[in-house]
Design a protein around this motif. Structure first.
Motif, PDB file in Angstrom:
ATOM      1  N   PRO A 175       0.727  -0.953  -0.148  1.00 14.14           N
ATOM      2  CA  PRO A 175       0.327  -0.088   0.125  1.00 14.14           C
ATOM      3  C   PRO A 175       0.918   1.649  -0.047  1.00 14.14           C
ATOM      4  O   PRO A 175       0.209   2.387  -0.143  1.00 14.14           O
ATOM      5  CB  PRO A 175      -0.617   0.423   1.339  1.00 14.14           C
ATOM      6  N   ILE A 176       2.050   0.864   0.356  1.00 12.31           N
ATOM      7  CA  ILE A 176       2.788   2.216   0.400  1.00 12.31           C
ATOM      8  C   ILE A 176       3.819   2.448  -0.825  1.00 12.31           C
ATOM      9  O   ILE A 176       3.652   4.254  -1.148  1.00 12.31           O
ATOM     10  CB  ILE A 176       3.590   2.193   1.952  1.00 12.31           C
ATOM     11  N   ASP A 177       4.001   1.999  -1.505  1.00 15.40           N
ATOM     12  CA  ASP A 177       4.860   1.823  -2.648  1.00 15.40           C
ATOM     13  C   ASP A 177       4.802   1.209  -4.093  1.00 15.40           C
ATOM     14  O   ASP A 177       4.606   1.374  -5.163  1.00 15.40           O
ATOM     15  CB  ASP A 177       6.380   1.452  -2.465  1.00 15.40           C
ATOM     16  N   GLY A 178       4.027  -0.010  -3.883  1.00 10.64           N
ATOM     17  CA  GLY A 178       2.781  -0.589  -4.712  1.00 10.64           C
ATOM     18  C   GLY A 178       3.951  -1.730  -5.805  1.00 10.64           C
ATOM     19  O   GLY A 178       3.768  -2.505  -6.426  1.00 10.64           O
ATOM     20  N   THR A 179       4.709  -1.509  -4.568  1.00 14.33           N
ATOM     21  CA  THR A 179       5.735  -3.248  -5.222  1.00 14.33           C
ATOM     22  C   THR A 179       5.245  -4.632  -4.611  1.00 14.33           C
ATOM     23  O   THR A 179       4.144  -4.311  -3.621  1.00 14.33           O
ATOM     24  CB  THR A 179       6.896  -3.040  -3.912  1.00 14.33           C
ATOM     25  N   GLU A 180       4.829  -5.363  -5.016  1.00 11.94           N
ATOM     26  CA  GLU A 180       4.754  -7.169  -4.598  1.00 11.94           C
ATOM     27  C   GLU A 180       5.318  -7.598  -3.437  1.00 11.94           C
ATOM     28  O   GLU A 180       6.346  -7.158  -3.839  1.00 11.94           O
ATOM     29  CB  GLU A 180       4.748  -7.717  -5.915  1.00 11.94           C
ATOM     30  N   LEU A 181       4.180  -7.930  -2.999  1.00 12.87           N
ATOM     31  CA  LEU A 181       4.418  -8.056  -1.171  1.00 12.87           C
ATOM     32  C   LEU A 181       4.709  -9.560  -1.732  1.00 12.87           C
ATOM     33  O   LEU A 181       4.551 -10.398  -2.059  1.00 12.87           O
ATOM     34  CB  LEU A 181       3.385  -8.055  -0.640  1.00 12.87           C
ATOM     35  N   VAL A 182       5.683  -9.908  -1.044  1.00  3.76           N
ATOM     36  CA  VAL A 182       6.383 -11.540  -0.190  1.00  3.76           C
ATOM     37  C   VAL A 182       5.919 -11.504   1.086  1.00  3.76           C
ATOM     38  O   VAL A 182       5.688 -11.176   1.529  1.00  3.76           O
ATOM     39  CB  VAL A 182       7.617 -11.577  -0.345  1.00  3.76           C
ATOM     40  N   ASP A 230       3.219 -11.736   5.474  1.00  5.47           N
ATOM     41  CA  ASP A 230       3.846 -10.593   4.366  1.00  5.47           C
ATOM     42  C   ASP A 230       4.940  -9.238   4.813  1.00  5.47           C
ATOM     43  O   ASP A 230       4.421  -8.634   5.221  1.00  5.47           O
ATOM     44  CB  ASP A 230       2.551  -9.880   3.272  1.00  5.47           C
ATOM     45  N   TYR A 231       5.313  -9.013   3.264  1.00  5.28           N
ATOM     46  CA  TYR A 231       6.650  -7.975   3.999  1.00  5.28           C
ATOM     47  C   TYR A 231       6.762  -7.280   2.565  1.00  5.28           C
ATOM     48  O   TYR A 231       7.087  -8.009   1.293  1.00  5.28           O
ATOM     49  CB  TYR A 231       7.705  -8.281   4.341  1.00  5.28           C
ATOM     50  N   CYS A 232       7.479  -6.180   2.157  1.00 13.23           N
ATOM     51  CA  CYS A 232       7.662  -5.594   0.724  1.00 13.23           C
ATOM     52  C   CYS A 232       9.423  -5.011   0.794  1.00 13.23           C
ATOM     53  O   CYS A 232      10.304  -4.758   1.879  1.00 13.23           O
ATOM     54  CB  CYS A 232       7.191  -4.030   1.085  1.00 13.23           C
ATOM     55  N   PRO A 233      10.092  -6.039  -0.082  1.00 15.73           N
ATOM     56  CA  PRO A 233      11.150  -5.969   0.155  1.00 15.73           C
ATOM     57  C   PRO A 233      11.980  -4.291  -0.540  1.00 15.73           C
ATOM     58  O   PRO A 233      13.380  -4.513  -0.408  1.00 15.73           O
ATOM     59  CB  PRO A 233      11.727  -6.737  -1.466  1.00 15.73           C
ATOM     60  N   GLN A 234      10.933  -3.390  -0.862  1.00 14.61           N
ATOM     61  CA  GLN A 234      11.695  -1.222  -1.018  1.00 14.61           C
ATOM     62  C   GLN A 234      11.235  -0.941  -0.181  1.00 14.61           C
ATOM     63  O   GLN A 234      12.269  -0.824   0.440  1.00 14.61           O
ATOM     64  CB  GLN A 234      10.449  -1.521  -2.340  1.00 14.61           C
ATOM     65  N   CYS A 235      10.586  -1.382   0.773  1.00 14.93           N
ATOM     66  CA  CYS A 235       9.985  -0.586   1.822  1.00 14.93           C
ATOM     67  C   CYS A 235      10.270  -1.187   3.103  1.00 14.93           C
ATOM     68  O   CYS A 235       9.986  -0.417   4.394  1.00 14.93           O
ATOM     69  CB  CYS A 235       9.558   0.628   2.162  1.00 14.93           C
TER      70      CYS A 235
END
Length: 83
Positions: free
Chosen positions: A4-11, A21-26
């Motif tokens: 929801p923060i940067d639109g990257t696919e969650l892992v 679920d986590y975002c590898p970017q942020c």
């Protein structure tokens, strides 16, 4: 699902029996219903025996000055969020 923060696919990963679920970017972390309760329960269960056995540790060279040397202990949350 997208971050929801940067639109990257969650892992999605499983740590100690809890699916997160986590975002590898942020590096944001999202939990589904009941997962926070599992984390809290397991953390409390792990910390209870440590709290009973915990005693201050003094450095031999600074015993008279009241200097306390702290021991770093890894807990359940350290293992859970160590990607």
């Amino acid at each position: 699902m997208q971050c929801p923060i940067d639109g990257t696919e969650l892992v999605m990963t499983e740590r100690s029996g809890v699916e997160i679920d986590y975002c590898p970017q942020c590096r944001g972390v999202w939990l589904d219903r009941g997962e926070l309760d599992k984390i809290i329960e397991r953390s409390a269960a792990q910390m209870a025996p440590q709290a009973q056995a915990a005693r201050p540790v003094y450095d031999e060279d600074h015993r008279d000055s009241g200097y306390r040397k702290k021991k770093k202990r890894g807990g359940f949350l350290d293992e859970l969020f160590d990607f």
